[in-house]
Design a protein around this motif. Structure first.
Motif, PDB file in Angstrom:
ATOM      1  N   ARG A  32      11.348   2.434  -7.912  1.00  0.00           N
ATOM      2  CA  ARG A  32      10.496   3.628  -8.012  1.00  0.00           C
ATOM      3  C   ARG A  32      10.272   3.919  -9.484  1.00  0.00           C
ATOM      4  O   ARG A  32      11.222   3.936 -10.271  1.00  0.00           O
ATOM      5  N   GLY A  36       7.541   8.643 -10.997  1.00  0.00           N
ATOM      6  CA  GLY A  36       7.452   8.929  -9.579  1.00  0.00           C
ATOM      7  C   GLY A  36       6.079   8.716  -8.977  1.00  0.00           C
ATOM      8  O   GLY A  36       5.772   9.259  -7.915  1.00  0.00           O
ATOM      9  N   PHE A  39       5.928   3.064  -5.957  1.00  0.00           N
ATOM     10  CA  PHE A  39       7.098   2.343  -5.490  1.00  0.00           C
ATOM     11  C   PHE A  39       6.669   0.909  -5.205  1.00  0.00           C
ATOM     12  O   PHE A  39       5.562   0.665  -4.730  1.00  0.00           O
TER      13      PHE A  39
END
Length: 218
Positions: A32, A36, A39
């Motif tokens: 990840r 953020g 992924f």
């Protein structure tokens, strides 16, 4: 440049577990991004270096084990984020900016690979994380210094030392910018980790509209 290892503690723990039960380590591990925003599954055991300039430019460089067929013996995969129209600082006081993914593709093919490039795979549409993206593979020689040892080819009877680049790209446009995936291989080493690049792109999941953008619903 900021350097950190892919979950060093987790990697050591996992490696120990696999050794205890007599199993081989996995080929990939989930990753990840620091911001953020995405992924993906990346090669297990590779290190990752992050070059970040705010939320306008981020480059995650996943570095693999020594391979003599690669330039300087270093295989790698990259995921980059470019905010549309934002200037990205380069070395020697230079900068670059791109207004879209298509603008990036045009400039890179012209300015990085030049007129002697060969399109192994022409630019075409693909799907990345359910979004419309682009993909291509380009081959182009670039001169290197005499002292360069790995990933080098000799041309013109040994009078010219070059790296015969075979670079694979995928480009994913978003609302506020775009992602670029790069596998900077050589013709001699390309087949070694092409599957890792494809797996990275195929498992890439967009979570936000770029590092500084809002979460994507669904």
């Amino acid at each position: 440049m900021k350097h950190f290892l892919l979950s060093r503690l987790s990697r050591i723990t996992l490696a120990g577990t696999f050794l205890l039960v007599g199993c081989s380590p996995p080929k990939y591990i989930g990753y990840r991004s620091e911001a953020g925003d995405f992924f993906a599954q990346v090669p297990y055991g590779w290190s990752v270096y992050l070059d970040r300039q705010g939320d306008d430019y981020l480059a995650y460089n996943f570095i693999g084990p020594f391979e003599p067929e690669f330039f300087r013996g270093v295989p790698s995969l990259s995921v980059r984020w470019y905010k549309a129209g934002a200037k990205h600082r380069l070395r020697l006081g230079l900068s670059e900016s791109y207004y879209s993914g298509n603008d990036y593709i045009r400039k890179v093919l012209r300015e990085v690979y030049g007129s002697d490039r060969f399109m192994k795979v022409d630019v075409h549409d693909i799907s990345i994380s359910g979004w419309s993206g682009k993909h291509f593979v380009v081959i182009s020689p670039t001169d290197v210094e005499r002292k360069t040892q790995f990933g080098v080819s000799n041309e013109r009877g040994g009078k010219r030392r070059v790296v015969l680049r075979q670079h694979e790209y995928a480009v994913l446009p978003m609302d506020s910018g775009f992602y670029v995936f790069i596998y900077p291989a050589t013709t001699g080493g390309f087949s070694k980790y092409a599957d890792r690049f494809n797996h990275l792109v195929n498992t890439f999941k967009v979570l936000k509209d770029g590092p500084g953008g809002p979460l994507i619903k669904g």
